[in-house]
Write a protein that holds these residues in place. Structure first.
Motif, mmCIF file in Angstrom:
data_model
loop_
_atom_site.group_PDB
_atom_site.id
_atom_site.type_symbol
_atom_site.label_atom_id
_atom_site.label_comp_id
_atom_site.label_asym_id
_atom_site.label_seq_id
_atom_site.Cartn_x
_atom_site.Cartn_y
_atom_site.Cartn_z
ATOM 1 N N VAL A 32 16.827 1.911 3.983
ATOM 2 C CA VAL A 32 15.757 1.423 4.862
ATOM 3 C C VAL A 32 14.511 2.294 4.740
ATOM 4 C CG1 VAL A 32 15.070 1.134 7.272
ATOM 5 C CG2 VAL A 32 17.292 0.324 6.520
ATOM 6 N N LEU A 33 14.717 3.612 4.686
ATOM 7 C CA LEU A 33 13.580 4.523 4.544
ATOM 8 C C LEU A 33 12.864 4.315 3.216
ATOM 9 C CD1 LEU A 33 14.810 7.939 6.021
ATOM 10 C CD2 LEU A 33 12.989 6.473 6.879
ATOM 11 N N MET A 34 13.628 4.059 2.163
ATOM 12 C CA MET A 34 13.023 3.821 0.858
ATOM 13 C C MET A 34 12.178 2.548 0.901
ATOM 14 S SD MET A 34 14.805 3.453 -2.913
ATOM 15 C CE MET A 34 15.538 5.084 -2.793
ATOM 16 N N GLN A 35 12.694 1.518 1.545
ATOM 17 C CA GLN A 35 11.933 0.274 1.679
ATOM 18 C C GLN A 35 10.674 0.492 2.512
ATOM 19 O OE1 GLN A 35 14.912 -2.319 3.355
ATOM 20 N NE2 GLN A 35 15.732 -2.907 1.347
ATOM 21 N N ALA A 36 10.820 1.264 3.580
ATOM 22 C CA ALA A 36 9.669 1.565 4.429
ATOM 23 C C ALA A 36 8.610 2.335 3.660
ATOM 24 C CB ALA A 36 10.112 2.366 5.657
ATOM 25 N N MET A 37 9.060 3.287 2.810
ATOM 26 C CA MET A 37 8.135 4.074 2.010
ATOM 27 C C MET A 37 7.417 3.202 1.001
ATOM 28 S SD MET A 37 7.284 7.239 2.173
ATOM 29 C CE MET A 37 5.574 6.828 1.945
ATOM 30 N N GLY A 38 8.142 2.254 0.426
ATOM 31 C CA GLY A 38 7.536 1.338 -0.536
ATOM 32 C C GLY A 38 6.475 0.463 0.111
ATOM 33 N N LEU A 39 6.782 -0.046 1.291
ATOM 34 C CA LEU A 39 5.818 -0.880 2.014
ATOM 35 C C LEU A 39 4.591 -0.070 2.443
ATOM 36 C CD1 LEU A 39 8.280 -2.944 4.252
ATOM 37 C CD2 LEU A 39 6.879 -3.821 2.378
ATOM 38 N N ALA A 40 4.838 1.164 2.883
ATOM 39 C CA ALA A 40 3.728 2.024 3.308
ATOM 40 C C ALA A 40 2.805 2.350 2.140
ATOM 41 C CB ALA A 40 4.280 3.310 3.924
ATOM 42 N N ALA A 41 3.408 2.660 0.984
ATOM 43 C CA ALA A 41 2.602 2.971 -0.198
ATOM 44 C C ALA A 41 1.790 1.754 -0.627
ATOM 45 C CB ALA A 41 3.513 3.431 -1.339
ATOM 46 N N ALA A 42 2.415 0.596 -0.611
ATOM 47 C CA ALA A 42 1.700 -0.630 -0.978
ATOM 48 C C ALA A 42 0.545 -0.894 -0.013
ATOM 49 C CB ALA A 42 2.665 -1.817 -0.984
ATOM 50 N N ALA A 43 0.786 -0.681 1.279
ATOM 51 C CA ALA A 43 -0.258 -0.899 2.279
ATOM 52 C C ALA A 43 -1.422 0.082 2.110
ATOM 53 C CB ALA A 43 0.328 -0.769 3.691
ATOM 54 N N LEU A 44 -1.099 1.344 1.833
ATOM 55 C CA LEU A 44 -2.148 2.347 1.603
ATOM 56 C C LEU A 44 -2.966 2.010 0.362
ATOM 57 C CD1 LEU A 44 -0.191 5.630 2.413
ATOM 58 C CD2 LEU A 44 -2.101 4.684 3.715
ATOM 59 N N GLY A 45 -2.294 1.515 -0.650
ATOM 60 C CA GLY A 45 -2.997 1.132 -1.864
ATOM 61 C C GLY A 45 -3.953 -0.019 -1.624
ATOM 62 N N ILE A 46 -3.487 -1.042 -0.913
ATOM 63 C CA ILE A 46 -4.340 -2.185 -0.590
ATOM 64 C C ILE A 46 -5.533 -1.758 0.250
ATOM 65 C CG2 ILE A 46 -4.430 -4.357 0.700
ATOM 66 C CD1 ILE A 46 -1.501 -4.800 -0.094
ATOM 67 N N ASN A 47 -5.288 -0.858 1.198
ATOM 68 C CA ASN A 47 -6.373 -0.362 2.050
ATOM 69 C C ASN A 47 -7.436 0.367 1.215
ATOM 70 O OD1 ASN A 47 -7.525 0.426 4.780
ATOM 71 N ND2 ASN A 47 -7.137 2.442 3.913
ATOM 72 N N GLY A 48 -6.977 1.176 0.247
ATOM 73 C CA GLY A 48 -7.917 1.889 -0.611
ATOM 74 C C GLY A 48 -8.759 0.943 -1.442
ATOM 75 N N ILE A 49 -8.120 -0.093 -1.980
ATOM 76 C CA ILE A 49 -8.835 -1.073 -2.797
ATOM 77 C C ILE A 49 -9.851 -1.831 -1.945
ATOM 78 C CG2 ILE A 49 -8.592 -3.155 -4.193
ATOM 79 C CD1 ILE A 49 -5.722 -2.163 -4.852
ATOM 80 N N ALA A 50 -9.388 -2.312 -0.777
ATOM 81 C CA ALA A 50 -10.266 -3.106 0.093
ATOM 82 C C ALA A 50 -11.426 -2.297 0.645
ATOM 83 C CB ALA A 50 -9.443 -3.683 1.248
#
Length: 225
Positions: A32-50
């Motif tokens: 679950v933590l690994m999935q949460a980390m993956g989602l968090a990283a993806a969200a941070l990446g999208i935020n940086g791009i946007a």
């Protein structure tokens, strides 16, 4: 470089705390933590791009950078070399976690802008803020991938130290324009790292790292003309 020292210390402390939690954690909880980390990283990446895409003066530059940088990274096979280097010291999926940690800690906007602000203006605010975020993130990463995440603290120290020294020597070259372009590419790389953790495609994120150098070369050549 007090800000960089604090940032490094929080990652070391967070990695230690996370590795202690990991010992008593069930495998399902680690998943679950690994999935949460993956989602968090993806969200941070999208935020940086946007956040930085609207400010870009060269909307196509990040595409060219990823293409050229990806070809160079693939030719050098950086992903495989990195995994082999990590495998010498650890088993399991530490390479994946470590590559994610390095991208999150080093390619983020505050980790790039922080040392520059510290060198040019004596302002450590970005680095202190980044230290708190990295400390929390390292706890989650270490609880998932183990104490080996501490290695990312050494990489961060060298990265921010190099930026600090470069900013002191090349104050006029490091412009908001350059920071914007590199931040967009950084956002893409962090997003790709998140997808890799989630198992969405086989993206060799480390092979894309040379893309960060393309805007530097482009803007340097453009300024010289």
């Amino acid at each position: 470089m007090i800000g960089t020292i604090v940032n490094t210390a929080t990652i070391l402390a967070g990695s230690l705390v996370g590795s202690v939690f990991r010992k008593g954690m069930k495998e399902s909880s680690q998943t679950v933590l690994m999935q949460a980390m993956g989602l968090a990283a993806a969200a941070l990446g999208i935020n940086g791009i946007a956040s930085y895409m609207p400010e870009s003066q060269y909307p196509v530059l990040f595409i060219v950078s990823l293409a050229v940088g990806g070809l160079i990274g693939q030719q050098l096979d950086l992903e495989q070399r990195f995994k082999e280097a990590v495998a010498r010291f650890s088993k399991g999926n530490l390479a994946e976690g470590l590559s994610t940690a390095i991208l999150l800690f080093c390619v983020g906007t505050m980790s790039i802008l922080g040392p520059i602000e510290s060198a040019l203006r004596g302002n450590h605010t970005y680095l202190f803020t980044n230290a708190i975020l990295d400390g929390v993130t390292s706890i989650v990463l270490a609880s998932t991938f183990g104490m080996g995440i501490m290695i990312s603290a050494v990489v961060l120290f060298c990265w921010q130290g190099a930026l600090y020294l470069a900013a002191s020597a090349l104050a006029g070259f490091i412009t908001p324009e350059l920071l914007t372009e590199t931040s967009i590419i950084g956002g893409v790389l962090i997003f790709c790292s998140g997808l890799s953790i989630l198992g969405v495609g086989n993206i060799k994120t480390m092979n894309l790292l040379p893309a960060l150098l393309v805007p530097v070369i482009f803007i340097a050549v453009r300024s010289a003309l």
